[in-house]
Design an enzyme around this catalytic site. Structure first.
Site, PDB file in Angstrom:
ATOM      1  N   LYS A 121       0.812  -1.219   0.000  1.00 45.19           N
ATOM      2  CA  LYS A 121       0.000   0.000   0.000  1.00 45.19           C
ATOM      3  C   LYS A 121       0.846   1.271   0.000  1.00 45.19           C
ATOM      4  CE  LYS A 121      -1.166   0.895   4.811  1.00 45.19           C
ATOM      5  NZ  LYS A 121      -2.253   1.250   5.700  1.00 45.19           N
ATOM      6  N   ASP A 122       2.124   1.134   0.325  1.00 43.19           N
ATOM      7  CA  ASP A 122       3.014   2.294   0.276  1.00 43.19           C
ATOM      8  C   ASP A 122       3.756   2.400  -1.045  1.00 43.19           C
ATOM      9  OD1 ASP A 122       2.359   2.975   2.914  1.00 43.19           O
ATOM     10  OD2 ASP A 122       3.889   1.639   3.714  1.00 43.19           O
ATOM     11  N   ARG A 177      -7.920   8.847   3.694  1.00 43.60           N
ATOM     12  CA  ARG A 177      -8.920   7.807   3.400  1.00 43.60           C
ATOM     13  C   ARG A 177      -9.715   7.446   4.654  1.00 43.60           C
ATOM     14  NH1 ARG A 177      -8.810   2.504   4.565  1.00 43.60           N
ATOM     15  NH2 ARG A 177      -6.672   2.712   5.290  1.00 43.60           N
ATOM     16  N   ARG A 178      -9.010   7.242   5.752  1.00 41.18           N
ATOM     17  CA  ARG A 178      -9.704   6.886   6.989  1.00 41.18           C
ATOM     18  C   ARG A 178     -10.514   8.073   7.496  1.00 41.18           C
ATOM     19  NH1 ARG A 178      -4.143   4.082   8.938  1.00 41.18           N
ATOM     20  NH2 ARG A 178      -4.539   1.961   8.188  1.00 41.18           N
ATOM     21  N   ARG A 195       1.576  10.585  13.554  1.00 41.01           N
ATOM     22  CA  ARG A 195       2.411   9.779  12.659  1.00 41.01           C
ATOM     23  C   ARG A 195       3.428   8.989  13.457  1.00 41.01           C
ATOM     24  NH1 ARG A 195       5.451  11.893   8.173  1.00 41.01           N
ATOM     25  NH2 ARG A 195       5.852   9.669   8.086  1.00 41.01           N
ATOM     26  N   GLY A 196       4.304   8.329  12.745  1.00 42.88           N
ATOM     27  CA  GLY A 196       5.293   7.502  13.413  1.00 42.88           C
ATOM     28  C   GLY A 196       4.947   6.049  13.196  1.00 42.88           C
ATOM     29  N   VAL A 198       4.092   2.051  14.270  1.00 39.70           N
ATOM     30  CA  VAL A 198       2.949   1.546  15.024  1.00 39.70           C
ATOM     31  C   VAL A 198       3.126   1.787  16.526  1.00 39.70           C
ATOM     32  CG1 VAL A 198       1.686  -0.554  15.622  1.00 39.70           C
ATOM     33  CG2 VAL A 198       2.354  -0.147  13.246  1.00 39.70           C
ATOM     34  N   ARG A 201       2.813   5.453  17.640  1.00 33.19           N
ATOM     35  CA  ARG A 201       1.427   5.923  17.656  1.00 33.19           C
ATOM     36  C   ARG A 201       0.676   5.399  18.880  1.00 33.19           C
ATOM     37  NH1 ARG A 201      -0.983   5.591  11.552  1.00 33.19           N
ATOM     38  NH2 ARG A 201       1.012   5.228  10.551  1.00 33.19           N
ATOM     39  N   CYS A 288      -2.264  13.003  -3.496  1.00 36.38           N
ATOM     40  CA  CYS A 288      -2.099  12.317  -2.222  1.00 36.38           C
ATOM     41  C   CYS A 288      -3.113  12.809  -1.201  1.00 36.38           C
ATOM     42  CB  CYS A 288      -0.681  12.495  -1.731  1.00 36.38           C
ATOM     43  SG  CYS A 288      -0.130  14.169  -1.942  1.00 36.38           S
TER      44      CYS A 288
HETATM   45  N1  LIG Z   1       1.364   3.665   5.762  1.00 36.52           N
HETATM   46  C1  LIG Z   1       2.075   2.932   6.754  1.00 36.52           C
HETATM   47  C2  LIG Z   1       1.770   1.475   6.693  1.00 36.52           C
HETATM   48  N2  LIG Z   1       2.095   0.733   5.627  1.00 36.52           N
HETATM   49  C3  LIG Z   1       1.652  -0.548   5.823  1.00 36.52           C
HETATM   50  C4  LIG Z   1       1.048  -0.589   7.064  1.00 36.52           C
HETATM   51  C5  LIG Z   1       0.411  -1.760   7.678  1.00 36.52           C
HETATM   52  C6  LIG Z   1       0.687  -3.100   7.034  1.00 36.52           C
HETATM   53  C7  LIG Z   1      -0.020  -3.328   5.743  1.00 36.52           C
HETATM   54  O1  LIG Z   1      -1.001  -2.656   5.387  1.00 36.52           O
HETATM   55  O2  LIG Z   1       0.406  -4.254   5.035  1.00 36.52           O
HETATM   56  C8  LIG Z   1       1.128   0.677   7.629  1.00 36.52           C
HETATM   57  C9  LIG Z   1       0.651   1.121   8.948  1.00 36.52           C
HETATM   58  C10 LIG Z   1      -0.827   1.362   9.009  1.00 36.52           C
HETATM   59  O3  LIG Z   1      -1.428   1.864   8.053  1.00 36.52           O
HETATM   60  O4  LIG Z   1      -1.419   1.075  10.044  1.00 36.52           O
END
Ligand SMILES: NCc1[nH]cc(CCC(=O)O)c1CC(=O)O
Length: 357
Positions: A121-122, A177-178, A195-196, A198, A201, A288
């Protein structure tokens, strides 16, 4: 995207080719950085989640091809990306897409690493020339999780995951998105940047910097912190991000042997759903700051080109006042076309200013 469909190679044959090529190249005295030899260098971000994902991927690869483990075939190469360095601003502000991957792509293109492990997703939908997505790993749970701060307890209505949040509560969240999907049903809530990685946060939440936060369940699970999820949100209520929960591996397009090896451990379902989700994202071509969700699943238990694929796409405005969600069902073999078609239809019926900065 160039998609290689080599026949399933025998791992040792692929490895022998790699070794033979490396030997041949050494004789030809190719520049150091172009030489492919063992150990293969795997690029990764240095966050605990990225390292976990990299090790899980290498474990999968060596389980498939045990000789690699005995040879100490891999070396981790940690890369600090712009996304990791800048912690005090929203990702959107500092240039948006691909912030977690830019330096990794450069290292791959330069030959400083041989392949790289990403959270899909990144990873931007259009990779730099000469790089390809060689492999997508089995998807971990794609859903988002709500994590409540001290003193708040979840309600029990799955259709209303936010019921525990009092009026005007502050949600720490860096994802448009969230934010958009929550504001659409709870316009009273306030959003602040959080941010930061897991753990950071969760620490900020414990320190009451906000009342709640949201994280991908996949990340929590991988880090052994699934119990921190107060509410796991149904993907129809909160459409996940394209590629959420999937680990992808990039290599140089010219590296045929490595591509063959990696394609042998590819997960068909993850490839099909991520192809649909990423095609949707590419077609929408948002900035973005455009809230976009994309979530696909296979409807048939056995994954293959004949499986039915169900794709949900979502576009919204940042403040949640506009929100459009649509679905499409088709054959998994048509994943890419379905993603484009759904993306096109969503775009056609959304205000155009949503897609620009
Ligand atoms: N953008 C940061 C990111 N990239 C992937 C994940 C979680 C693991 C995944 O989705 O595979 C996260 C953290 C989050 O959004 O909570």
């Amino acid at each position: 995207m160039v998609s290689a469909q080599p026949t399933q190679p025998s791992p040792s044959a692929a490895l022998q080719k790699i070794a033979a090529q490396a030997a041949a190249r050494q004789k030809m005295a190719v520049p150091q950085h172009r030489r492919q030899q063992l150990p293969l260098r795997v690029g990764t971000r240095g966050s605990p989640l990225a390292l976990w994902q990299t090790r899980a991927f290498l474990t999968r690869l060596t389980r498939f091809c045990p000789v690699l483990r005995d040879m100490n075939a891999f070396q981790e190469h940690l890369i600090n990306t712009t996304g990791d360095q800048v912690q005090n601003r929203a990702l959107a502000e500092i240039g948006g897409k691909g912030l977690f991957a830019k330096e990794i792509h450069e290292a791959l293109a330069d030959g400083r690493i041989d392949f790289a492990v990403h959270s899909l997703k990144d990873l931007e939908t259009t990779l730099p020339d000469g790089l390809v997505l060689a492999c997508t790993m089995r998807r971990e749970d794609a859903r988002d999780a709500l994590i409540l701060g001290p003193g708040l307890t979840p309600g029990d209505d799955p259709a209303d995951p936010y019921s525990a949040l009092p009026y005007g509560a502050l949600v720490g969240c860096a994802s448009v998105r969230r934010q958009a999907q929550i504001l659409h049903v709870r316009p009273d809530l306030r959003f602040g940047l959080l941010r930061g990685n897991v753990q950071t946060r969760l620490d900020k939440l414990a320190a009451r910097q906000c009342d709640a936060t949201l994280l991908a369940l996949a990340g929590l699970r991988r880090l052994g912190m699934e119990d921190r999820a107060s509410v796991v949100i149904d993907p129809n209520v909160m459409v996940p991000s394209a590629g959420q929960g999937i680990v992808g591996v990039t290599v140089r397009e010219s590296d045929i042997e490595l591509r063959e090896l990696l394609s042998a451990i590819e997960d068909y379902e993850a490839r099909a759903v991520s192809t649909a989700e990423r095609a949707l994202l590419a077609e929408l071509d948002g900035s973005c700051r455009t809230p976009i969700g994309g979530y696909a699943r296979l409807l048939t238990p056995v994954a293959g080109p004949k499986s039915q694929l169900h794709l949900t796409g979502l576009v919204a405005s940042e403040d949640g006042t506009f929100l459009l969600k649509r679905e499409i069902v088709g054959s998994a073999a048509d994943a890419e076309r379905m993603g484009r078609e759904l993306g096109h239809s969503l775009r056609a019926d959304s205000p155009s200013d949503i897609f620009t900065d």
